[in-house]
Design an enzyme around this catalytic site. Sequence first.
Site, PDB file in Angstrom:
ATOM      1  N   LYS A   1     -57.530 -44.136 -51.426  1.00  0.00           N
ATOM      2  CA  LYS A   1     -58.924 -44.227 -51.767  1.00  0.00           C
ATOM      3  C   LYS A   1     -59.205 -45.335 -52.865  1.00  0.00           C
ATOM      4  O   LYS A   1     -58.373 -45.384 -53.750  1.00  0.00           O
ATOM      5  CB  LYS A   1     -59.236 -42.714 -52.708  1.00  0.00           C
ATOM      6  CG  LYS A   1     -60.363 -42.614 -53.519  1.00  0.00           C
ATOM      7  CD  LYS A   1     -60.645 -41.688 -54.172  1.00  0.00           C
ATOM      8  CE  LYS A   1     -62.080 -41.631 -55.041  1.00  0.00           C
ATOM      9  NZ  LYS A   1     -61.887 -42.303 -56.261  1.00  0.00           N
TER      10      LYS A   1
ATOM     11  N   LYS B   1     -54.125 -36.041 -65.209  1.00  0.00           N
ATOM     12  CA  LYS B   1     -53.716 -36.724 -66.374  1.00  0.00           C
ATOM     13  C   LYS B   1     -52.512 -35.938 -67.279  1.00  0.00           C
ATOM     14  O   LYS B   1     -51.433 -36.548 -67.110  1.00  0.00           O
ATOM     15  CB  LYS B   1     -54.723 -36.721 -67.433  1.00  0.00           C
ATOM     16  CG  LYS B   1     -54.542 -37.771 -68.562  1.00  0.00           C
ATOM     17  CD  LYS B   1     -55.712 -38.819 -68.746  1.00  0.00           C
ATOM     18  CE  LYS B   1     -55.528 -39.788 -69.664  1.00  0.00           C
ATOM     19  NZ  LYS B   1     -56.623 -40.909 -69.663  1.00  0.00           N
TER      20      LYS B   1
ATOM     21  N   LYS C   1     -61.045 -47.814 -59.110  1.00  0.00           N
ATOM     22  CA  LYS C   1     -60.551 -48.872 -60.314  1.00  0.00           C
ATOM     23  C   LYS C   1     -59.276 -48.635 -60.649  1.00  0.00           C
ATOM     24  O   LYS C   1     -58.562 -49.338 -60.764  1.00  0.00           O
ATOM     25  CB  LYS C   1     -61.745 -48.438 -61.460  1.00  0.00           C
ATOM     26  CG  LYS C   1     -62.923 -49.387 -61.444  1.00  0.00           C
ATOM     27  CD  LYS C   1     -63.628 -48.677 -62.572  1.00  0.00           C
ATOM     28  CE  LYS C   1     -64.905 -48.017 -61.784  1.00  0.00           C
ATOM     29  NZ  LYS C   1     -65.860 -47.041 -62.420  1.00  0.00           N
TER      30      LYS C   1
END
Length: 321
Positions: free
Chosen positions: A200, A120, A203
């Site tokens: 991968k 992040k 979501k």
Amino acid sequence: MPRPVFNGMKQRLLTGLQSSGALHIGNYFGVLKPFLDIYRDYESHLMVADYHALTSLRDPEALRANIYNVVRDYMAVGVDPNECVIFRQSDNQDHTELAWVFNCMVTVPFLELAHAYKDKVAKGLEANAGLFTYPMLQAADIALYDIDVVPVGEDQRQHLEYTREAVGKLNRAYNAELLKEPKEMILEGVGVVPGTDGEKMSKSRGNTIPLFGTTEEIERAVMSILTDSKGDRPEHVYAIHRLLKSEEELAPIYEANKGRYGDLKKQLVADLEAFIAPMREKRAQITDADVRDVLTAGVEKARTTSHETLSRVRTAIGINL
Ligand code: ADP
Ligand code: TRP
């Protein structure tokens, strides 16, 4: 793989999913399927990580709906609430309490190395403190129940290392075997399920095939799978197909449709539909009241164990007067 029985006692197993959005087939084959294959051999716990979801979700209606949905998903894929403690994190305050104790054991530089936080920050995004200490809440989820094994996808390996580290630090600090160090269980081959772009499935990448999608949603997702025009076999289609059928079953299909990517995708849609439809029907029968009943019964059982563990910790650290 760890043996389910040790000294005549069933070993203890726990896993959990964040209630942060609709489940995809990566979640199913990476975690739920391995869980379903073994959970009856252990004293099993299946948790809804709703406080973890709060690190990324600020929409109360969505969070509430996701909580219902995850439990419904657990039941629809075939987890029997009579053979497994199904509960949610926020129903049991012992989780946040033990997480605090762990936070006081580990250092800031250690938490700074955790992937979710590091990624992040690397993207220039602001991480909240909840995301920063996420691994310690997960460590609490596991350690509270004296868990031996944790079936998870490859991306959770680090969280298990962090759990062992937190438990080890606490045990060493108070010179006692207060908590157990758990092991991850990551099955070969299904550790990382690829998404429609070959990366991968996740979501957050928007490359998923939804586990309980409608026929149209499944079709749309499969048709969007990236195909490389060079080879005879579309590898990203094949990789997902292999989750449903063996190499031997797929060989004649891919031989007969060499280079015909559209036809192979249609075949994959049909196989996904055959696999998903029965679970989708079962899921439609499960009401909100059913979910609440399961969670109420689950947290009762969960608390019995966790109170005992936490009491041990509270005595050791000097909080119990
Ligand atoms: P997502 O990456 O879609 O946000 P989560 O982080 O909520 O998924 O993951 C829930 C569980 O499912 C974790 O144990 C994770 O390891 C597993 N999982 C998620 N995506 C995959 C995947 N593509 N392949 C295998 N397991 C996965
Ligand atoms: N971090 C896990 C995920 O993103 C969810 C989770 C929370 C979990 N607590 C857990 C998984 C305890 C296993 C054990 O999927």
